[in-house]
Design a protein around this motif. Structure first.
Motif, mmCIF file in Angstrom:
data_model
loop_
_atom_site.group_PDB
_atom_site.id
_atom_site.type_symbol
_atom_site.label_atom_id
_atom_site.label_comp_id
_atom_site.label_asym_id
_atom_site.label_seq_id
_atom_site.Cartn_x
_atom_site.Cartn_y
_atom_site.Cartn_z
ATOM 1 N N CYS A 33 0.752 -1.010 -0.218
ATOM 2 C CA CYS A 33 0.455 0.064 -0.003
ATOM 3 C C CYS A 33 0.939 1.527 0.040
ATOM 4 O O CYS A 33 2.364 1.309 1.159
ATOM 5 C CB CYS A 33 -1.190 -0.142 0.698
ATOM 6 S SG CYS A 33 -2.166 1.174 1.745
ATOM 7 N N GLU A 34 0.958 2.344 -0.501
ATOM 8 C CA GLU A 34 1.647 3.348 -1.537
ATOM 9 C C GLU A 34 1.187 4.457 -0.349
ATOM 10 O O GLU A 34 2.343 5.193 0.361
ATOM 11 C CB GLU A 34 1.028 4.058 -2.106
ATOM 12 C CG GLU A 34 1.224 3.494 -3.265
ATOM 13 C CD GLU A 34 1.455 4.245 -5.052
ATOM 14 O OE1 GLU A 34 2.232 4.505 -5.629
ATOM 15 O OE2 GLU A 34 0.322 4.459 -5.301
ATOM 16 N N LEU A 53 5.415 6.185 4.395
ATOM 17 C CA LEU A 53 4.625 6.326 2.560
ATOM 18 C C LEU A 53 6.210 6.068 1.566
ATOM 19 O O LEU A 53 6.731 5.757 1.519
ATOM 20 C CB LEU A 53 4.923 8.030 2.853
ATOM 21 C CG LEU A 53 3.775 8.816 3.746
ATOM 22 C CD1 LEU A 53 3.909 9.767 3.426
ATOM 23 C CD2 LEU A 53 2.258 7.828 2.935
ATOM 24 N N SER A 54 5.400 5.410 0.552
ATOM 25 C CA SER A 54 6.280 5.397 -0.292
ATOM 26 C C SER A 54 6.603 7.033 -1.071
ATOM 27 O O SER A 54 5.833 8.085 -0.867
ATOM 28 C CB SER A 54 4.994 4.796 -1.813
ATOM 29 O OG SER A 54 4.046 5.786 -2.053
ATOM 30 N N LEU A 55 7.909 6.515 -1.728
ATOM 31 C CA LEU A 55 8.612 8.017 -2.590
ATOM 32 C C LEU A 55 7.260 8.679 -3.306
ATOM 33 O O LEU A 55 7.509 9.649 -3.056
ATOM 34 C CB LEU A 55 9.069 7.350 -3.776
ATOM 35 C CG LEU A 55 10.402 8.525 -4.942
ATOM 36 C CD1 LEU A 55 10.849 9.059 -3.149
ATOM 37 C CD2 LEU A 55 11.180 7.321 -5.458
ATOM 38 N N LYS A 56 7.042 8.259 -3.309
ATOM 39 C CA LYS A 56 5.222 9.021 -4.816
ATOM 40 C C LYS A 56 4.433 9.666 -3.635
ATOM 41 O O LYS A 56 4.699 11.194 -3.524
ATOM 42 C CB LYS A 56 4.525 7.857 -5.014
ATOM 43 C CG LYS A 56 3.485 8.605 -6.225
ATOM 44 C CD LYS A 56 2.485 7.917 -7.146
ATOM 45 C CE LYS A 56 1.614 8.633 -8.021
ATOM 46 N NZ LYS A 56 0.835 8.270 -8.474
ATOM 47 N N ALA A 57 3.814 8.952 -2.457
ATOM 48 C CA ALA A 57 3.431 9.793 -1.490
ATOM 49 C C ALA A 57 4.476 11.048 -0.870
ATOM 50 O O ALA A 57 3.302 11.797 -0.316
ATOM 51 C CB ALA A 57 2.526 8.263 -0.221
ATOM 52 N N ARG A 58 5.298 10.442 -0.240
ATOM 53 C CA ARG A 58 6.487 11.601 0.255
ATOM 54 C C ARG A 58 6.327 13.151 -0.482
ATOM 55 O O ARG A 58 6.064 13.627 -0.324
ATOM 56 C CB ARG A 58 7.627 11.199 0.677
ATOM 57 C CG ARG A 58 7.859 10.032 1.660
ATOM 58 C CD ARG A 58 9.302 9.622 1.793
ATOM 59 N NE ARG A 58 9.086 8.332 1.713
ATOM 60 C CZ ARG A 58 10.286 7.385 1.182
ATOM 61 N NH1 ARG A 58 12.044 8.115 0.939
ATOM 62 N NH2 ARG A 58 10.254 6.469 0.333
ATOM 63 N N ASN A 102 -4.415 15.707 4.904
ATOM 64 C CA ASN A 102 -5.078 15.305 6.079
ATOM 65 C C ASN A 102 -4.202 14.160 6.948
ATOM 66 O O ASN A 102 -3.831 14.129 7.273
ATOM 67 C CB ASN A 102 -6.457 15.449 6.959
ATOM 68 C CG ASN A 102 -6.881 17.108 7.081
ATOM 69 O OD1 ASN A 102 -6.329 17.712 6.531
ATOM 70 N ND2 ASN A 102 -8.288 16.884 7.144
ATOM 71 N N TRP A 103 -4.425 12.757 5.847
ATOM 72 C CA TRP A 103 -3.673 11.605 6.066
ATOM 73 C C TRP A 103 -2.226 12.469 6.009
ATOM 74 O O TRP A 103 -1.464 11.548 6.732
ATOM 75 C CB TRP A 103 -4.409 10.986 4.859
ATOM 76 C CG TRP A 103 -3.444 10.011 5.115
ATOM 77 C CD1 TRP A 103 -2.597 8.840 4.383
ATOM 78 C CD2 TRP A 103 -3.421 8.845 6.278
ATOM 79 N NE1 TRP A 103 -1.716 8.082 4.518
ATOM 80 C CE2 TRP A 103 -2.652 7.196 6.201
ATOM 81 C CE3 TRP A 103 -3.944 7.876 7.625
ATOM 82 C CZ2 TRP A 103 -2.329 6.553 6.054
ATOM 83 C CZ3 TRP A 103 -3.781 7.173 8.170
ATOM 84 C CH2 TRP A 103 -2.333 5.816 7.731
ATOM 85 N N LEU A 104 -1.827 12.540 5.145
ATOM 86 C CA LEU A 104 -0.193 12.572 4.132
ATOM 87 C C LEU A 104 0.542 13.738 5.855
ATOM 88 O O LEU A 104 1.065 13.177 6.051
ATOM 89 C CB LEU A 104 -0.266 13.466 2.595
ATOM 90 C CG LEU A 104 -0.544 12.362 1.733
ATOM 91 C CD1 LEU A 104 -0.496 13.113 1.080
ATOM 92 C CD2 LEU A 104 0.651 11.182 2.202
ATOM 93 N N VAL A 105 -0.095 13.839 6.170
ATOM 94 C CA VAL A 105 0.462 15.891 7.146
ATOM 95 C C VAL A 105 0.609 14.641 8.234
ATOM 96 O O VAL A 105 1.594 15.141 8.695
ATOM 97 C CB VAL A 105 -1.162 17.526 7.590
ATOM 98 C CG1 VAL A 105 -0.209 17.338 8.348
ATOM 99 C CG2 VAL A 105 -0.590 17.502 5.885
ATOM 100 N N VAL A 137 2.246 20.190 2.254
ATOM 101 C CA VAL A 137 2.968 20.574 3.208
ATOM 102 C C VAL A 137 3.075 22.182 2.657
ATOM 103 O O VAL A 137 2.644 23.448 3.193
ATOM 104 C CB VAL A 137 4.142 19.872 4.166
ATOM 105 C CG1 VAL A 137 4.706 21.436 5.003
ATOM 106 C CG2 VAL A 137 3.475 18.644 4.718
ATOM 107 N N LYS A 138 3.781 22.101 1.696
ATOM 108 C CA LYS A 138 4.578 23.632 0.768
ATOM 109 C C LYS A 138 3.473 24.295 0.535
ATOM 110 O O LYS A 138 3.447 25.343 0.906
ATOM 111 C CB LYS A 138 5.566 23.423 -0.417
ATOM 112 C CG LYS A 138 6.454 23.079 0.013
ATOM 113 C CD LYS A 138 7.749 22.661 -1.455
ATOM 114 C CE LYS A 138 8.376 21.781 -1.369
ATOM 115 N NZ LYS A 138 9.264 22.355 -2.992
#
Length: 99
Positions: free
Chosen positions: A5-6, A77-82, A67-70, A89-90
């Motif tokens: 899962c990514e 996280l996978s590279l794509k998700a990072r 919200n999930w990513l933050v 965030v930016k």
């Protein structure tokens, strides 16, 4: 394509098939991965990801992809998700600075 899962990092697990005679043979348990398109409010676009159904429920519970990513640590996280997280965030920092 790897079976990971990514968003949550959930991957395959190894266990045993156990017969009625208690014979044990190795087997794998694969996560229920789905190709989904999630909407990012901060980036104002849709993103295609390969996500487990458990991860998809977690995203909905947290109020969306942004919200999930933050809230999630980078090691899950996978590279794509990072990369997505960095962009979100930016973008959020730019909108709060402008307001």
């Amino acid at each position: 394509m790897s079976r990971i899962c990514e968003l949550t990092g959930k991957g395959r697990q190894v266990g045993n098939n156990v017969s009625h005679a208690n014979n044990k043979t190795k087997r794998t348990f694969l996560p229920n991965l789905q190709n989904v398109t999630l909407l990012s409010d901060a980036l104002e676009r849709s993103i295609k990801l390969r996500v487990s159904t458990h991860g998809l429920r977690s995203v909905e519970h947290n109020g969306g992809l942004d919200n999930w990513l933050v809230k999630t640590t980078d090691d899950k996280l996978s590279l794509k998700a990072r990369r997505l997280k960095r962009d979100v965030v930016k973008k959020r920092a730019a909108t709060t600075a402008a307001a």
